[in-house]
Scaffold this active site. Sequence first.
Site, mmCIF file in Angstrom:
data_model
loop_
_atom_site.group_PDB
_atom_site.id
_atom_site.type_symbol
_atom_site.label_atom_id
_atom_site.label_comp_id
_atom_site.label_asym_id
_atom_site.label_seq_id
_atom_site.Cartn_x
_atom_site.Cartn_y
_atom_site.Cartn_z
ATOM 1 N N GLU A 63 14.253 -5.723 0.822
ATOM 2 C CA GLU A 63 14.046 -5.858 -0.701
ATOM 3 C C GLU A 63 15.152 -6.981 -1.361
ATOM 4 O O GLU A 63 14.405 -7.930 -2.043
ATOM 5 C CB GLU A 63 13.756 -4.535 -1.115
ATOM 6 C CG GLU A 63 13.015 -3.499 -0.770
ATOM 7 C CD GLU A 63 13.431 -3.078 0.258
ATOM 8 O OE1 GLU A 63 13.119 -1.843 0.375
ATOM 9 O OE2 GLU A 63 13.950 -3.394 0.817
ATOM 10 N N ASP A 81 2.941 -3.021 -0.120
ATOM 11 C CA ASP A 81 1.789 -4.060 -0.138
ATOM 12 C C ASP A 81 1.899 -5.075 -1.506
ATOM 13 O O ASP A 81 0.824 -4.547 -2.137
ATOM 14 C CB ASP A 81 0.139 -3.050 -0.011
ATOM 15 C CG ASP A 81 -0.741 -3.679 -0.058
ATOM 16 O OD1 ASP A 81 -0.882 -5.304 0.022
ATOM 17 O OD2 ASP A 81 -2.282 -3.556 -0.001
#
Length: 269
Positions: free
Chosen positions: A147, A70
């Site tokens: 990522e 998040d």
Amino acid sequence: MGFLNPARYDTVNVRFENEICYLQLHRPEAGNTISTRLVQECTEVVRFAEEHAKILVLEGLPEVFCWGADFGEIAAEDGDRQGDGGGIGGDGRSPAADLYDLWLGLAFGSFVSVAHVRGKVNAGGVGFVAACDIVLCADTVTFSLSELLFGLMPACVLPFLIRKVGLTKANFITLMTQPFTAGQAVAWHLVDASADNSDNLLRRHLLRLRYLPKTGVARYKNYLRELDDVLIPSRDKAVAANQEVFSDKENLRKIERYVTTGQFPWEGE
């Protein structure tokens, strides 16, 4: 059976049918991302399932299984930011350690963990999938690790992913950062089976798994833990690497910019 009150949870839905625990990640307002609260609630349910379930079915939403950290929570934190799920635990514990331990619970808990995936999976969502004993998904599902695009790395995900697909393929998925299909996930052994109707696929597997005795499953999973030479030895390294990338000011700037403007790191300032 002991007492578990599903009404007290904010980020998950929980129900029991006989000895099967259905745990649904449920944050539709946040793209089913991983928050500190979600990790806490999942951990509580998994611990309860240790005693009261012989099968745990992990599900997400039809459109998105889990989209990873998040970023909104991470950007809002004033202190240190670490953990694939983001945020800082109020008790000072590392959220990366909490998330990794949750995944260890799915991998070695005294139940059969089954991931039933119907929507998109990214970043930490791949960790939830890779931690489960059995993975079933819809043919339309896509998986990705994004990522590195933000200067981060899937530090906590990688040990679980490597255990499933091997180091070479996990390295490829991490470096490419692009989505791959359910068919590729099956071929790479991240997913055990996919079908157009994943609900029927899940039902067929549960019909067979119901025959397993709880005591036999618990004994087997404990033995599996004793055989492990990847997940447990990698824990502290994964948590430290996660903390390093989520403490990098430039990485945090990219995350905050994405949250406030919607622009990805490679797009113009």
